[in-house]
Scaffold this active site. Sequence first.
Site, PDB file in Angstrom:
ATOM      1  N   TYR A  78       0.757  -1.248   0.013  1.00 28.61           N
ATOM      2  CA  TYR A  78       0.040  -0.092  -0.155  1.00 28.61           C
ATOM      3  C   TYR A  78       0.774   1.247  -0.069  1.00 28.61           C
ATOM      4  O   TYR A  78       1.785   1.405   0.618  1.00 28.61           O
ATOM      5  CB  TYR A  78      -0.777   0.022   1.274  1.00 28.61           C
ATOM      6  CG  TYR A  78      -2.123  -0.959   1.288  1.00 28.61           C
ATOM      7  CD1 TYR A  78      -3.001  -0.642   0.252  1.00 28.61           C
ATOM      8  CD2 TYR A  78      -2.226  -2.092   1.865  1.00 28.61           C
ATOM      9  CE1 TYR A  78      -4.078  -1.519   0.349  1.00 28.61           C
ATOM     10  CE2 TYR A  78      -3.242  -2.991   1.897  1.00 28.61           C
ATOM     11  CZ  TYR A  78      -4.226  -2.702   0.990  1.00 28.61           C
ATOM     12  OH  TYR A  78      -5.223  -3.376   0.836  1.00 28.61           O
ATOM     13  N   TYR A  80       0.566   5.783  -0.160  1.00 29.68           N
ATOM     14  CA  TYR A  80      -0.368   6.884  -0.289  1.00 29.68           C
ATOM     15  C   TYR A  80       0.224   7.945  -1.081  1.00 29.68           C
ATOM     16  O   TYR A  80       1.263   8.210  -1.454  1.00 29.68           O
ATOM     17  CB  TYR A  80      -0.399   7.629   1.225  1.00 29.68           C
ATOM     18  CG  TYR A  80      -0.894   9.046   1.066  1.00 29.68           C
ATOM     19  CD1 TYR A  80      -2.310   9.268   1.324  1.00 29.68           C
ATOM     20  CD2 TYR A  80      -0.189  10.106   1.325  1.00 29.68           C
ATOM     21  CE1 TYR A  80      -2.980  10.454   1.171  1.00 29.68           C
ATOM     22  CE2 TYR A  80      -0.790  11.510   1.338  1.00 29.68           C
ATOM     23  CZ  TYR A  80      -2.223  11.488   1.248  1.00 29.68           C
ATOM     24  OH  TYR A  80      -2.726  12.762   1.147  1.00 29.68           O
ATOM     25  N   ILE A 146       8.904   3.963  -4.242  1.00 30.36           N
ATOM     26  CA  ILE A 146       9.186   3.178  -5.728  1.00 30.36           C
ATOM     27  C   ILE A 146       8.372   2.222  -5.890  1.00 30.36           C
ATOM     28  O   ILE A 146       8.188   1.292  -4.879  1.00 30.36           O
ATOM     29  CB  ILE A 146      10.702   2.879  -5.772  1.00 30.36           C
ATOM     30  CG1 ILE A 146      11.629   3.883  -5.952  1.00 30.36           C
ATOM     31  CG2 ILE A 146      10.923   2.053  -7.050  1.00 30.36           C
ATOM     32  CD1 ILE A 146      13.052   3.624  -5.913  1.00 30.36           C
ATOM     33  N   GLY A 158       6.169   4.377 -11.226  1.00 32.59           N
ATOM     34  CA  GLY A 158       7.601   4.880 -10.985  1.00 32.59           C
ATOM     35  C   GLY A 158       7.856   5.249  -9.372  1.00 32.59           C
ATOM     36  O   GLY A 158       7.992   4.587  -8.584  1.00 32.59           O
ATOM     37  N   PHE A 159       7.802   6.821  -9.025  1.00 29.79           N
ATOM     38  CA  PHE A 159       8.263   6.952  -7.837  1.00 29.79           C
ATOM     39  C   PHE A 159       7.346   7.943  -7.206  1.00 29.79           C
ATOM     40  O   PHE A 159       6.512   8.866  -7.946  1.00 29.79           O
ATOM     41  CB  PHE A 159       9.710   7.476  -7.851  1.00 29.79           C
ATOM     42  CG  PHE A 159       9.838   8.860  -8.558  1.00 29.79           C
ATOM     43  CD1 PHE A 159       9.921  10.139  -7.972  1.00 29.79           C
ATOM     44  CD2 PHE A 159      10.223   8.856  -9.830  1.00 29.79           C
ATOM     45  CE1 PHE A 159       9.736  11.175  -8.772  1.00 29.79           C
ATOM     46  CE2 PHE A 159      10.273  10.127 -10.793  1.00 29.79           C
ATOM     47  CZ  PHE A 159      10.126  11.374 -10.060  1.00 29.79           C
ATOM     48  N   CYS A 176       3.947   0.698   2.552  1.00 27.12           N
ATOM     49  CA  CYS A 176       4.951  -0.074   1.868  1.00 27.12           C
ATOM     50  C   CYS A 176       5.158  -1.431   2.754  1.00 27.12           C
ATOM     51  O   CYS A 176       6.231  -2.241   2.558  1.00 27.12           O
ATOM     52  CB  CYS A 176       6.135   0.365   1.171  1.00 27.12           C
ATOM     53  SG  CYS A 176       5.960   1.884   0.137  1.00 27.12           S
TER      54      CYS A 176
END
Length: 220
Positions: A78, A80, A146, A158-159, A176
């Site tokens: 997950y 945000y 990432i 991407g990021f 994450c």
Amino acid sequence: MRTIAGVEWEVAPGLTAYEAALARMEERAAAIRAGTAGELVWLVEHPPLFTAGTSADPAELFNPMGFPVHVAGRGGRYTYHGPGQRVGYLMLDLDRRGRDVRAFVAALEGWMIAALGRLGVAARQEPGRIGIWTGEGSAEAKIGAIGVRVKKWVTLHGFAINLSPDLSHFGGIVPCGIADFGVTSLQALGNRAKMKALDEALEQEFPEFLGKIGLPSKGA
């Protein structure tokens, strides 16, 4: 829209709906693979939302604020997204750049770290952890995320770099999947850089990033 080092570079105004971003990425990736469009870096901000990667664990989603949750299709858990966070979507043709996904991810980490360094933030990658980190000891926290996908050798997603988002919104998930560390931002670190400065830093470090993932071959 401009071109930097042969890659189209676009900065979206305002807030971009996540569904629209997913649709555009898929469409552009297919066009790149078909040879009808060039590579693209697309910088956006989203309204507050959570995205679920392919490894997302429902136990890590709390969402007391009731933000929308989107299935992203990228790797990871997950994440945000929200105002004050720069999200970079990369649609690059790895088929023409050597087909090295590990090199791509490592170069992406290095690009984020170098851009933050231009703004005076000492950031780093930590072995065994996802994302970009800053600080030491009790002040250690995540400042960038990432999450990528590669489809027919074209990259998607991407990021994300936290410039000045509402950090309380991250409390709706285990970011994450890492529960033992906090999340920070340039603003929380006392850095007054604006989004334009972050974008300029990313732009300045972009050719170095491209060099690390490989120059495009002419005939592929």
